[in-house]
Design a protein around this motif. Structure first.
Motif, PDB file in Angstrom:
ATOM      1  N   ALA A  39       0.891  -1.302  -0.030  1.00 35.51           N
ATOM      2  CA  ALA A  39       0.138   0.014  -0.142  1.00 35.51           C
ATOM      3  C   ALA A  39       0.936   1.191  -0.090  1.00 35.51           C
ATOM      4  N   LEU A  40       2.072   1.257   0.766  1.00 35.38           N
ATOM      5  CA  LEU A  40       2.876   2.201   0.999  1.00 35.38           C
ATOM      6  C   LEU A  40       3.531   2.688  -0.482  1.00 35.38           C
ATOM      7  N   ARG A  41       3.829   1.478  -1.257  1.00 43.42           N
ATOM      8  CA  ARG A  41       4.654   1.662  -2.720  1.00 43.42           C
ATOM      9  C   ARG A  41       3.436   2.155  -3.554  1.00 43.42           C
ATOM     10  N   GLY A  42       2.144   1.880  -3.389  1.00 43.48           N
ATOM     11  CA  GLY A  42       0.944   2.590  -4.234  1.00 43.48           C
ATOM     12  C   GLY A  42       0.984   4.080  -3.990  1.00 43.48           C
ATOM     13  N   LEU A  43       1.202   4.527  -2.942  1.00 36.51           N
ATOM     14  CA  LEU A  43       1.014   6.052  -2.433  1.00 36.51           C
ATOM     15  C   LEU A  43       1.890   6.998  -3.411  1.00 36.51           C
ATOM     16  N   GLY A  44       2.895   6.449  -4.119  1.00 39.96           N
ATOM     17  CA  GLY A  44       3.932   7.079  -4.726  1.00 39.96           C
ATOM     18  C   GLY A  44       3.239   8.319  -5.539  1.00 39.96           C
ATOM     19  N   SER A  45       2.588   8.203  -6.534  1.00 42.48           N
ATOM     20  CA  SER A  45       2.069   9.045  -7.518  1.00 42.48           C
ATOM     21  C   SER A  45       1.211   9.924  -6.657  1.00 42.48           C
ATOM     22  N   ILE A  46       0.290   9.327  -5.650  1.00 40.64           N
ATOM     23  CA  ILE A  46      -0.649  10.133  -5.065  1.00 40.64           C
ATOM     24  C   ILE A  46      -0.126  11.172  -3.985  1.00 40.64           C
ATOM     25  N   MET A  47       0.876  10.655  -3.222  1.00 40.41           N
ATOM     26  CA  MET A  47       1.785  12.064  -2.412  1.00 40.41           C
ATOM     27  C   MET A  47       2.262  13.092  -3.171  1.00 40.41           C
ATOM     28  N   ILE A  48       2.932  12.682  -4.502  1.00 37.75           N
ATOM     29  CA  ILE A  48       3.544  13.649  -5.317  1.00 37.75           C
ATOM     30  C   ILE A  48       2.259  14.475  -5.795  1.00 37.75           C
ATOM     31  N   LEU A  49       1.106  14.230  -6.086  1.00 35.36           N
ATOM     32  CA  LEU A  49       0.087  15.056  -6.486  1.00 35.36           C
ATOM     33  C   LEU A  49      -0.709  15.709  -5.324  1.00 35.36           C
ATOM     34  N   ILE A  50      -0.553  15.204  -3.980  1.00 35.97           N
ATOM     35  CA  ILE A  50      -0.754  16.007  -2.931  1.00 35.97           C
ATOM     36  C   ILE A  50       0.216  17.261  -2.702  1.00 35.97           C
ATOM     37  N   VAL A  51       1.466  16.876  -2.658  1.00 37.60           N
ATOM     38  CA  VAL A  51       2.329  17.974  -2.796  1.00 37.60           C
ATOM     39  C   VAL A  51       1.958  19.018  -3.779  1.00 37.60           C
TER      40      VAL A  51
END
Length: 291
Positions: A19-31
């Motif tokens: 799940a943490l690996r899948g958060l990659g692009s989502i976290m960049i979009l949040i930033v």
């Protein structure tokens, strides 16, 4: 029953890491979303119109906008440098005849090496009494001093500090410099935004009429709260990491190392800070040559 419980626990940990690996692009979009909202509130809703309106307030607006854009460029540069810089991988066929961290030769006898390979299935950190002779059972390779395996990235990382979901990677030997700069510029930028929007935030609760659409006012309010929260949290995080650097230790080592009169890697505050920058350069160019 015990085997079943252990299997369920291992499976849950695996799902958590996936799940943490899948958060990659989502976290960049949040930033990027937070940066976009902040830019809209500061430049388009408040200080951009103040600059175009002219008058005495235009000089203040010009100063805020220049400093805001400068810090924003440095923040984004340091952030994406952390994201796209490999934290440091163990070189192929690495052996224990060279200490990557201190640049000292430390030959390992053939008998010691044979002992390590025979015990590789049951070896854990410190089992052999030789802190340099460690083996990663997950990567199936020997690993250098101060190197740790990241379950999220699925590999060993040189001088690993921690896995950061915000930068979608581990923080290690090669990107720790950029990570410290990212914390520094984030603190300066969020502090500037908080102070520059403070008069507008106070006016929001006053009885005076505030120019602007409801969307602009709501965005300004949200931006102030977000940047205030990030400023305070990043300040604490920055103080913690600069204290770790001053003692030449990492987040993992701060929890792992035993109480001792002196940490073996502590070179003194000035040399500890210099090592972060020098070690980054040495390992970076060494990896470039190996590739």
């Amino acid at each position: 029953m015990h085997r079943s419980a252990g299997a369920v626990m291992a499976w849950n940990v695996f799902r958590f890491c996936t799940a943490l690996r899948g958060l990659g692009s989502i976290m960049i979009l949040i930033v990027l979303s937070i940066v976009s909202v902040t830019y809209y509130a500061v430049v388009l809703c408040n200080y951009g119109p103040a600059l175009l309106a002219g008058g005495a307030s235009s000089l203040t607006a010009l100063g805020v906008l220049l400093l805001f854009h400068l810090l924003l460029v440095m923040l984004l540069w340091s952030y994406f440098s952390v994201v796209f810089t490999d934290p440091g991988s163990v070189p192929p066929n690495w052996n224990l005849d060279f200490d990557e961290e201190r640049g000292e030769t430390a030959p390992l006898s053939s008998s010691d090496f044979s002992s390590q390979m025979n015990l590789q299935q049951s070896m854990a950190l410190g089992d052999t009494g030789n802190p340099r002779a460690r083996y990663c059972r997950k990567c199936n390779q020997l690993k250098p001093p101060r190197c740790h395996h990241c379950s999220v990235c699925g590999r060993c990382v040189l001088k690993m500090d921690h896995h950061c979901v915000w930068v979608v990677s581990c923080v290690g030997a090669l990107n720790y410099k950029y990570f410290l700069l990212f914390l520094f510029y984030t603190f300066l930028e969020t502090t500037l935004v908080t102070l520059s929007l403070l008069p507008h935030f106070i006016a929001f609760f006053s009885d005076i009429d505030i120019p602007g659409s409801p969307t602009a006012l709501a965005t300004t309010f949200l931006t102030f709260v977000l940047n205030l929260a990030f400023s305070l949290s990043v300040l604490g995080f920055m103080i913690m990491h600069f204290s770790l650097v001053s003692a030449n230790t990492t987040t993992i080592e701060a929890y792992e190392k035993k109480t001792a009169p002196r940490w073996m890697y502590d070179l003194g505050r000035k040399r500890n800070f210099a090592q972060v920058w020098l070690l980054f350069g040495i390992l970076f160019f060494k990896n470039m040559l190996n590739n």
